[in-house]
Every structure is written in C-alpha cells, then in structure tokens.
Design a protein around this motif. Sequence first.
Motif, mmCIF file in Angstrom:
data_model
loop_
_atom_site.group_PDB
_atom_site.id
_atom_site.type_symbol
_atom_site.label_atom_id
_atom_site.label_comp_id
_atom_site.label_asym_id
_atom_site.label_seq_id
_atom_site.Cartn_x
_atom_site.Cartn_y
_atom_site.Cartn_z
ATOM 1 N N UNK A 46 -3.032 0.275 -2.403
ATOM 2 C CA UNK A 46 -3.497 1.661 -2.316
ATOM 3 C C UNK A 46 -2.350 2.584 -1.927
ATOM 4 N N UNK A 47 -1.545 2.132 -0.978
ATOM 5 C CA UNK A 47 -0.391 2.916 -0.539
ATOM 6 C C UNK A 47 0.589 3.090 -1.700
ATOM 7 N N UNK A 48 0.822 2.012 -2.439
ATOM 8 C CA UNK A 48 1.744 2.055 -3.577
ATOM 9 C C UNK A 48 1.287 3.053 -4.627
ATOM 10 N N UNK A 49 -0.022 3.059 -4.901
ATOM 11 C CA UNK A 49 -0.562 3.971 -5.909
ATOM 12 C C UNK A 49 -0.373 5.421 -5.485
ATOM 13 N N UNK A 50 -0.667 5.720 -4.210
ATOM 14 C CA UNK A 50 -0.546 7.091 -3.723
ATOM 15 C C UNK A 50 0.916 7.538 -3.673
ATOM 16 N N UNK A 51 1.808 6.617 -3.326
ATOM 17 C CA UNK A 51 3.234 6.954 -3.207
ATOM 18 C C UNK A 51 3.969 6.924 -4.537
#
Length: 364
Positions: A9-14
């Motif tokens: 999820x963090x990767x997608x947002x970043x």
Amino acid sequence: MAKKVTSSDVAKLAGVSQPSVSLILNDSGKVSFSNETKERVFAAAQALGYQPKHQRRVVRRHSDMILVLTPTLSNPYYCELSQSIESYAASRDYHAIICNTFRRPSLEKYYLDAFAGGKVGGIIYTFLPSFPRVVEQLAKETPVILIGEKKNDLTICSIELSNHTAGALLAEHLYLLDHRDVTFISTPTNQTTLAREQRLEGMREFFARQGLDHCVHVIEADCDTEDDFVSGGTSYEYRVAQALTEQFLQSGSESTALIGANDMIAVGICETLKRAGFRVPEDYSVCGFDNIFMSSLLSPPLTTVDHRLHLRSKFAVDMVVDRGQAPESKATEAVNKIEYAPTLIVRASTSRRKQRRQSRDSGT
C-alpha cells in the motif's frame, strides 16, 4: 474491520516498488535512494499509519514531553536555544527531550520514528526539516513548531526572525564605518537553514541601495552535506571558518570587513586572522550573527545581531502547550508565522575603515 496496511500500500501511494519501500523503511545501506524518493516513502507510510515490524511495539505516550530536534550542539547557539526551551518548558510542567541529529537526515528520521505519532506532546524543530512532507503529516496530530525560517510551501507554524533585516543592519553598520568592500564567509547557503542566504540577501540589497552593487563578496564552503559527527567534537562551522579565512587571505582580496554567517564562524575568522598576524579591528573589522554568550567574551568582543532567542523559545513552548490543550477541532485549524525584529549589538570588533597592512609581515 479495517484492512491492514501493508508495504505494498505504501509503495502504491509513493509510486515506487515494494522492495524499495522495505529497503528505505528498514534503513538498508544496500541500495542508495535519492532524498526525494525517501521523502515520498516516509510521507506515504506516515499518511497510511504503516510501521515496519521492527518498529511495532507498545510505546507509552508522554503528553507532557516535547521533542526538541537540534542539528548540532557544537555551536553554542543551539546549546543556549535548547536550554532555554527546556527551562521554560519546566515552568509549564513539561519536559524537553533534546535530540542532536549531527546534521544527519537519517538520524533526524530515527528520532521522528521513535518519538512522533502521538508519543510526545509536541515537537520543536530548531532547523529546517529534512523531510517536510513527513513533518506536515505529523503536525496533523501533534503540535509541531519551527524556531527558524521555513520555505513558503511548508505548512507548519514557524517563529522566525527577519534575517533579511539582520543582514541589512550589519551592512548599514559597516557602511557608516566607511567599509565599501566586504566579504561574507559561510557554510553552504543551501543546507539546514535559510538564514544564511537571507542574511546575505539583506546585506546585498542594502549596499545596492547605496549604489554599491558588487561590494559584497562571498566565500562559501564547497560541499553538499554538513556533518558534525566527528571525533573530538570540533565544531564543523569553526573548521570551515578557519579554512575559508585562509583562502580569503591567500586571495589578495581588498575587503576591509569580514562577516561570518553566524557567530561561530566569526569566532573562527577572528582566531585565524590573529594567527596570521592580523589585528581585529585595526586590519579587518569582523562581525557575525546570533549574539551567543561567548561573542561578548572574545578579545575584542564581537559585533553581532541579537536574535531574541529566549523570547522565541518561550513562544514556541507556549504554542506547543496551548495547541496540545486546545479542543481537537481548534488545535491545528490555522498555520501561523510569527516574525521578530533583530537588534544590532555593536562591540569592539568593528571600527572605521583604516589603511590596512598589505601583508602579515609588514608594519603598521
């Protein structure tokens, strides 16, 4: 039941890969990432409330504690500032945690991870944050105050001093003493703080108004980073001042006044001039900024600019405490910028321009 936040999820947002997120959040040295990429990942993790497994632990919340982040303690300015904050916080039944980052963004981020996220009652920055987007996220739940200058797009409260005005005050002082060629000696103007650049701009604009557009020269440290993490604890700024003053003396410059970007640099300038056989202020006038305690103890005492350090410290603590005690709807409803006016402190390190000795070996 809310979905558990994952590193994906963090990767997608970043906008990065999941392995990159793991490497950055676990502070792996295997791969080097740009500060901009790190910032995006840190901000995304903060926004989603994600923590790596090694950081997931029960932490006691200390609402009566204030995290104070300082870039160094080798400069007495930050010692005086930190002690002033701690002393006044105690009068309001708060405790200060002083954390020295040694000017290292990685250490700054470690302290934010360790103490932020509601674990303390507030955060006071004494320098420009290395991760502004992360700090903005933190400010949504914890009062964050910056004692110092901020960029216009940083949406946290700042308690500033007009460094532009401070530079103009020193420029006017030197101009009235008949100095028409001066040199500004500084650590990198694009690191840690905006104050250095603003002081320089204030000086240049004052002299320009007198029809002296090119009388302010600059000798600046040529490096991308600043680091006070060295054995022996020698001040980074003092070391830089020594090297740059030697460079100035070897250049054959006609400048009759030297201005340190802060008092610590001015101290290094004075000591280097003396070792080279020059006198202050007979051969060179020297001045600085900050009005640290030791500036009045030098021989001769240093002309400088007072930055209302204790008043700004008091106001920062008051803002943390008052915002922390305010109703949730009002705690972060406005972003404030408070600016104080500086005061020129004239001492014996500056005097009217005289005919200077042409070499360190010649007589007066």
